[in-house]
Scaffold this motif. Structure first.
Motif, short mmCIF file in Angstrom:
data_model
loop_
_atom_site.label_atom_id
_atom_site.label_comp_id
_atom_site.label_asym_id
_atom_site.label_seq_id
_atom_site.Cartn_x
_atom_site.Cartn_y
_atom_site.Cartn_z
N SER A 68 0.92 -1.25 0.05
CA SER A 68 -0.03 -0.09 -0.05
C SER A 68 1.01 1.30 -0.06
N GLU A 69 2.05 1.12 0.34
CA GLU A 69 3.02 2.22 0.30
C GLU A 69 4.54 1.80 0.11
N LEU A 86 5.39 6.60 -2.10
CA LEU A 86 4.12 6.74 -3.08
C LEU A 86 2.93 5.59 -2.45
N LEU A 87 2.10 6.26 -2.50
CA LEU A 87 1.02 5.40 -1.95
C LEU A 87 0.03 4.63 -2.88
N LEU A 88 -0.49 3.70 -2.51
CA LEU A 88 -1.20 2.86 -3.46
C LEU A 88 -2.52 3.43 -3.78
N TYR A 116 0.31 4.35 -8.18
CA TYR A 116 0.57 5.11 -6.97
C TYR A 116 0.59 6.74 -7.02
#
Length: 152
Positions: A101-102, A125-127, A135
């Motif tokens: 997720s990150e 970066l975040l999903l 992301y």
């Protein structure tokens, strides 16, 4: 009389086998896992036949067992990768990779004006989407899609 020729790679006594890597991403997986700086015995094969991918790659790492967060990094380029944990020449556990997720410090932000591309700031970066993979940058909030994802 027909003779069958085979090239076989030795089994490993202890370690990890990573299978179902798309052939074109073999060296990215090696770099992501830091195997290019690893002193363990590493055997790899590429452009092996695969009914699912057409061509695949495989990596065998003797005497190395990866933590889940280490191995999940390769999901960025090898979503279908499978791990076989080997002990005393036998597969004792099978694992799949999972999309994180990150991701921190693994991939570059797509935005050329992002602070991470212009200063010494670690990417974060975040999903936002698993399929297709996308992301969002923590800093500039631009979306980096799978096709533009560049591994650092």
């Amino acid at each position: 009389m027909s003779t069958k020729k085979e090239l076989s790679v030795s089994a490993i006594q202890e370690g990890t086998v990573i299978d179902h890597i798309p052939a074109e991403y073999l060296f990215k997986v090696i770099r992501i896992l830091g195997l290019d700086n690893c002193s363990n015995l590493i055997t790899f094969g590429t452009n092996l036949g695969s009914s699912k991918f057409g061509k695949k790659a495989i990596i065998k790492v003797a005497d190395k067992f990866f933590k889940d967060d280490e191995i999940n990094k390769i999901a960025l380029v090898a979503k279908e990768a499978r791990l076989n944990i080997i002990k005393d020449y036998e597969v004792v556990e099978k694992k799949l990779v999972h999309i994180e997720s990150e991701i921190i410090g693994i991939a570059r932000c797509f935005n050329p004006k992002c602070i991470t591309n212009n200063q010494e700031v670690t990417t974060r970066l975040l999903l936002v989407e698993k399929e297709p993979l996308a992301y969002k940058c923590h800093y500039c909030e631009k979306i980096t899609t799978e096709e533009h994802l560049e591994i650092i």
